[in-house]
Scaffold this active site. Structure first.
Site, short mmCIF file in Angstrom:
data_model
loop_
_atom_site.label_atom_id
_atom_site.label_comp_id
_atom_site.label_asym_id
_atom_site.label_seq_id
_atom_site.Cartn_x
_atom_site.Cartn_y
_atom_site.Cartn_z
N TRP A 1 0.83 -1.21 0.00
CA TRP A 1 0.00 0.00 0.00
C TRP A 1 0.86 1.26 0.00
O TRP A 1 1.73 1.43 0.86
CB TRP A 1 -0.89 0.04 1.22
N ASN B 1 -6.83 0.00 -5.04
CA ASN B 1 -7.14 -1.37 -4.69
C ASN B 1 -8.64 -1.62 -4.87
O ASN B 1 -9.47 -0.97 -4.22
CB ASN B 1 -6.75 -1.65 -3.23
N GLU B 2 -8.96 -2.50 -5.81
CA GLU B 2 -10.32 -3.02 -6.00
C GLU B 2 -11.38 -1.94 -6.21
O GLU B 2 -12.42 -1.94 -5.54
CB GLU B 2 -10.69 -3.93 -4.82
N GLU C 1 -4.22 -11.07 -6.02
CA GLU C 1 -4.64 -11.27 -4.62
C GLU C 1 -5.43 -12.55 -4.58
O GLU C 1 -6.45 -12.67 -5.25
CB GLU C 1 -5.58 -10.15 -4.15
N TRP D 1 -2.03 -13.56 -1.34
CA TRP D 1 -2.44 -12.73 -0.19
C TRP D 1 -2.41 -13.62 1.03
O TRP D 1 -3.22 -14.52 1.14
CB TRP D 1 -3.84 -12.16 -0.39
#
Ligand SMILES: *[C@@H]1O[C@H](CO)[C@@H](O)[C@H](O)[C@H]1NC(C)=O
Ligand SMILES: *[C@@H]1O[C@H](CO)[C@@H](O)[C@H](O)[C@H]1NC(C)=O
Length: 461
Positions: free
Chosen positions: A142, A275-276, A389, A418
């Site tokens: 991140w 992210n997503e 992931e 992940w």
């Protein structure tokens, strides 16, 4: 493929044989500790008890020592070979990644926590060394933490009302400099994700060697909703992140500061926009006007923006890879969440595609089909695609084994599990679902990295 199946068979035979004559000795890969565990803590000869999480310790092959606190650390049989410090920038060629014209495999793990839990450089090095020892080449992490009130962990941007300030200091981007340096020192490159669709996450907090899960509901942790709430008012629709000019300008400002700092940094492989990303975030607040083209248009604009600042690094979205096939019986194929994987892969300023395992579907047979369908898109657009992931908590070795077999046989570009776990100076890095050195999944990952790199012709260090 065969090699992996044999490894799994061997592991189960080994377990059965050892169980047959062990009353007070725990077999290899058996449980040897954990908060409510009352059985034997003595591992079979040639194995050692390793903490996987506060609730589960496991006997893994190797030798080791027991610390005064009862925390056992292993020196496993896995040998870490130092890898060359990254130099140059990874590029793409067709469905492959390349480095200086040679094949470069993308295989490794996620570690969202390595830069966000107040770890010093020594712990960062341990974390990356553990990942590198599997033969991994890449770690996804991140590059965001939005706060309205600093709360003791690293953060990269703070907000006072509608005014954001990028944190350039020791708890901010200087901390991220250390993350990059530690990754590089272990021969790894980073995929850095710059904001999050989600805001309410369970976070592990480590205090004085005891571990507990604290559901902090940190509304500030995530990303998109912080921008939207601070700039447009609390409870504004999540998807205004993708369309409101004020929000887009603020996100671009953050991206500009972060990306500019690392333009010439070979330790970074790629930037990810979010992210997503989805039309909906962690709450139900949406405008009702967000459709797949909303996020496609946003991704085109933001990826072009990053390319205008940084022509060295690759760019991807960081999405879950949903298909747009209305009428398909499977939810994540129906095109209802804001992501059209194939349309997005067509965007010229996006270098590769990503997909994640699905929260909504059973592991198999869904998983192997999900992989082969993304491999088909990969071939159709002639761009790399990675499964970036995936993390399950039941029957991991069998399920991951079947997915790795599929990745290799479908020629999918690469994958990142992940997530990574390490035993650090104050204990396990993360209490849930992580892959710790010496665990059965760690051993499987090591085999898989070697197989994938052999497939690609990327020399295994
Ligand atoms: C963004 O939101 C602000 C605040 O609600 C509003 O004034 C502005 O018109 C919006 N801009 C766009 C382009 O939607
Ligand atoms: C992607 O681009 C190709 C080639 O231009 C086109 O045939 C295809 O329809 C596009 N796919 C999507 C989903 O837009």
């Amino acid at each position: 493929m065969k090699q992996l199946s044999r490894l799994r068979l061997l592991a189960s035979i080994l377990t059965c044989i050892t169980v047959a004559f062990a009353q007070t000795t725990v077999p290899v890969f058996g449980q040897c500790g954990g908060q409510v565990y009352t059985g034997s803590t003595t591992c079979a000869a040639g194995s050692v008890c390793v903490v996987q999480n506060p609730f589960y310790s496991q006997c893994v092959p190797g030798s080791g020592t027991v610390s005064a606190t009862g925390t056992k650390t292993a020196t496993t049989t896995t040998v870490s070979t130092p890898t060359a410090t990254p130099s140059g920038f990874v590029k793409t060629s067709g469905i492959h990644f390349t480095l200086a014209g040679k094949p470069f495999s993308v295989v490794g793990a996620n570690s969202y926590w390595v830069g966000l839990m107040n770890y010093g450089v020594a712990d960062m090095n341990t974390a990356f060394a553990d990942i590198a020892a599997t033969g991994a080449t890449v770690v996804r992490t991140w590059g965001f933490n939005e706060v309205t009130q600093p709360d003791g962990v690293a953060f990269y941007q703070s907000w006072s009302g509608s005014t954001p300030t990028v944190n350039l200091g020791a708890t901010g981007l200087e901390n991220f400099d250390n993350v990059v340096a530690a990754a590089k020192a272990n021969g790894l490159r980073l995929i850095v994700t710059l904001t999050n669709n989600w805001y309410s996450i369970f976070e592990s907090i480590q205090q004085a060697g005891t571990y507990f899960i604290l559901n902090l509901q940190r509304s500030d942790y995530g990303g998109m909703d912080v921008y939207v709430n601070q700039l447009l008012g609390n409870g504004s629709p999540h998807d205004f992140f993708y369309t409101n000019a004020t929000v887009i300008a603020a996100y671009k400002n953050y991206v500009h500061t972060f990306v500019s700092r690392y333009v010439n940094e070979p330790g970074i492989l790629a930037w990810e926009l979010a992210n997503e990303p989805r039309c909906q975030g962690s709450t139900s607040a949406t405008s009702g006007t967000c459709t797949n083209p909303t996020i496609t248009n946003w991704a085109a604009e933001l990826s072009a923006y990053i390319k205008s600042i940084d022509s060295n690094h690759l760019v991807a979205i960081g999405d879950e890879g949903f298909f747009n096939d209305p009428g398909n019986p499977i939810f994540v194929y129906q095109g209802s969440l804001g992501i059209d994987f194939d349309a997005n892969l067509n965007i010229s300023t996006l270098d590769f595609g990503t997909f994640h395992d699905s929260w909504d579907e059973p592991a198999n047979p869904f998983g192997t089909t999900w992989i082969s369908d993304h491999a088909a898109s990969m071939l159709a657009t002639n761009k790399p695609v990675i499964m970036e992931e995936f993390g399950i908590t039941n029957d991991e070795v069998d399920v991951y084994g079947s997915w790795y077999d599929e990745i290799l046989s479908a020629d999918l570009t690469g994958d990142l599990i992940w997530q990574a776990g390490s035993i650090l100076s104050n204990g396990p890095s993360d209490p849930g679902g992580a892959v710790y050195p010496g665990s059965a999944v760690y051993v499987l990952d090591t085999q898989h990295a070697a197989a994938l790199r052999a497939r690609d012709g990327d020399p295994v260090a």
